[in-house]
Design a protein around this motif. Sequence first.
Motif, mmCIF file in Angstrom:
data_model
loop_
_atom_site.group_PDB
_atom_site.id
_atom_site.type_symbol
_atom_site.label_atom_id
_atom_site.label_comp_id
_atom_site.label_asym_id
_atom_site.label_seq_id
_atom_site.Cartn_x
_atom_site.Cartn_y
_atom_site.Cartn_z
ATOM 1 N N ASN A 153 0.831 -1.209 0.000
ATOM 2 C CA ASN A 153 0.000 0.000 0.000
ATOM 3 C C ASN A 153 0.864 1.256 0.000
ATOM 4 O O ASN A 153 0.517 2.260 -0.628
ATOM 5 C CB ASN A 153 -0.931 -0.002 1.211
ATOM 6 N N MET A 154 2.004 1.209 0.703
ATOM 7 C CA MET A 154 2.926 2.345 0.690
ATOM 8 C C MET A 154 3.501 2.554 -0.701
ATOM 9 O O MET A 154 3.632 3.694 -1.180
ATOM 10 C CB MET A 154 4.051 2.112 1.697
ATOM 11 N N VAL A 155 3.845 1.453 -1.365
ATOM 12 C CA VAL A 155 4.381 1.532 -2.728
ATOM 13 C C VAL A 155 3.370 2.195 -3.654
ATOM 14 O O VAL A 155 3.712 3.085 -4.451
ATOM 15 C CB VAL A 155 4.742 0.117 -3.240
ATOM 16 N N LYS A 156 2.129 1.777 -3.541
ATOM 17 C CA LYS A 156 1.067 2.323 -4.386
ATOM 18 C C LYS A 156 0.873 3.821 -4.118
ATOM 19 O O LYS A 156 0.709 4.619 -5.057
ATOM 20 C CB LYS A 156 -0.231 1.571 -4.126
ATOM 21 N N GLU A 157 0.902 4.204 -2.853
ATOM 22 C CA GLU A 157 0.694 5.611 -2.502
ATOM 23 C C GLU A 157 1.810 6.493 -3.049
ATOM 24 O O GLU A 157 1.566 7.596 -3.571
ATOM 25 C CB GLU A 157 0.625 5.752 -0.978
ATOM 26 N N LEU A 158 3.043 6.021 -2.979
ATOM 27 C CA LEU A 158 4.172 6.816 -3.471
ATOM 28 C C LEU A 158 4.153 6.912 -4.990
ATOM 29 O O LEU A 158 4.566 7.923 -5.560
ATOM 30 C CB LEU A 158 5.486 6.212 -2.982
ATOM 31 N N GLU A 159 3.654 5.873 -5.650
ATOM 32 C CA GLU A 159 3.516 5.928 -7.109
ATOM 33 C C GLU A 159 2.503 6.999 -7.507
ATOM 34 O O GLU A 159 2.744 7.794 -8.423
ATOM 35 C CB GLU A 159 3.057 4.574 -7.646
ATOM 36 N N GLU A 160 1.383 7.012 -6.824
ATOM 37 C CA GLU A 160 0.297 7.931 -7.182
ATOM 38 C C GLU A 160 0.633 9.385 -6.857
ATOM 39 O O GLU A 160 0.267 10.291 -7.606
ATOM 40 C CB GLU A 160 -0.978 7.521 -6.443
ATOM 41 N N LYS A 161 1.345 9.607 -5.771
ATOM 42 C CA LYS A 161 1.592 10.974 -5.324
ATOM 43 C C LYS A 161 2.978 11.519 -5.670
ATOM 44 O O LYS A 161 3.169 12.735 -5.754
ATOM 45 C CB LYS A 161 1.384 11.065 -3.812
ATOM 46 N N GLY A 162 3.934 10.628 -5.855
ATOM 47 C CA GLY A 162 5.295 11.101 -6.062
ATOM 48 C C GLY A 162 5.951 10.651 -7.343
ATOM 49 O O GLY A 162 7.118 10.982 -7.591
ATOM 50 N N ASN A 163 5.240 9.871 -8.175
ATOM 51 C CA ASN A 163 5.823 9.342 -9.413
ATOM 52 C C ASN A 163 7.101 8.550 -9.132
ATOM 53 O O ASN A 163 8.061 8.589 -9.903
ATOM 54 C CB ASN A 163 6.116 10.471 -10.411
ATOM 55 N N ILE A 164 7.096 7.846 -8.012
ATOM 56 C CA ILE A 164 8.230 7.029 -7.600
ATOM 57 C C ILE A 164 7.753 5.595 -7.400
ATOM 58 O O ILE A 164 6.715 5.364 -6.781
ATOM 59 C CB ILE A 164 8.839 7.544 -6.282
ATOM 60 N N HIS A 165 8.510 4.652 -7.942
ATOM 61 C CA HIS A 165 8.187 3.245 -7.703
ATOM 62 C C HIS A 165 9.231 2.638 -6.774
ATOM 63 O O HIS A 165 10.426 2.633 -7.081
ATOM 64 C CB HIS A 165 8.148 2.438 -8.998
ATOM 65 N N MET A 166 8.775 2.123 -5.629
ATOM 66 C CA MET A 166 9.662 1.441 -4.702
ATOM 67 C C MET A 166 9.749 -0.036 -5.104
ATOM 68 O O MET A 166 8.743 -0.714 -5.255
ATOM 69 C CB MET A 166 9.143 1.565 -3.270
ATOM 70 N N ILE A 167 10.970 -0.513 -5.293
ATOM 71 C CA ILE A 167 11.188 -1.882 -5.762
ATOM 72 C C ILE A 167 11.214 -2.870 -4.593
ATOM 73 O O ILE A 167 10.604 -3.931 -4.651
ATOM 74 C CB ILE A 167 12.498 -1.969 -6.566
#
Length: 354
Positions: A153-167
């Motif tokens: 869920n944290m990964v998804k949130e950062l993708e949506e708000k920060g254009n960052i994908h956590m691997i």
Amino acid sequence: MKKVFSLILALAMVFALCACGEKAPAEEPANPAAEGEKAPETAENSAAEPVVLRFAFSEAPESQTAQVMNAAKERIEKRTEGRVICEPHWANELGSINDCIEQITMGGNIVSATSASSWAPYGCPDMTAMDSMFAFSSIEEIANFNKSDMWKNMVKELEEKGNIHMICMNWAAAPRVVLANKPINSVADLKGMLVRVPTDTYAAWFSALGASPVSGIPFAEVYTNIESGVIEGAEAPFATLSDFSVQEVAKNAFASNHTYASGCLGTSTKIWNMMSEEDRMIVEEELSAAGEEYSALCAASNAEYMKKFEEAGVTIVEPSEDDIAAMQEAATKAAKTLGLRDGIMEEIKAASVG
């Protein structure tokens, strides 16, 4: 008569020049496809260029991180058949942690390996709690959290708000200690000490203990800063301190074991989405597997590094029960200072115990 002949000759020369200047009718382009031949490559049908991932690490090229990453690089490039190229860069070669993350938010082809709290400001405030002291009690808890729904869920949130994908977030070093150029016999000796820290979560904890945290110094410059008196100490795993030979200028270690400082690898969604779904899966699998390898390697070698430091003349002090209680109390105080939401630490613990 001569004039008429001259005029005819001049007109003939003009017509000849015009004929020479004309272009031959354009030939119809060949159609190899119709004849069963392979069409020439164009921008539309040529093979895609490989995706290059530049990895930004703070560690030295001789570090345990490098040992594991170089092996992961080979596996990724082999499994993707060269469609993904990994370029590790060491000792902050690509810039500071914050500079690299800024480039990532703008679509830069960088994979930064750093703590959760460095990513948190870009769209997922709860990630700061992952970096809090004593958030994780073992590498097993970190491995569990890397597979948890809370992390997804944290990964998804950062993708949506920060254009960052956590691997992944499971590159857990050995527990971190404090190495200084003056004795640390207990937590009380940290008061007023100028200690280099990587992020605000560390600064909040050291401040709660009465120390004077100093941020913004690349780890590659810790040695010279202690030597020159700019700082008095630094915190890190024994392995990292050894990679940069900090034990040569600081002979006092306090084995506080305040955090495992799990490294989180992230890149831009733009670069991530340039890869096929299959290649994204390969990169994630291999980097997560490498994280587990790195964590195990660090845990297994920690005792060896401690012995190496003692042989170099470093005095290592283990915290007392009172010291541990004081450090845990400081962690609670620091969490409030950082403005973490109520219940977040309990949620992380629940997600990490499996």
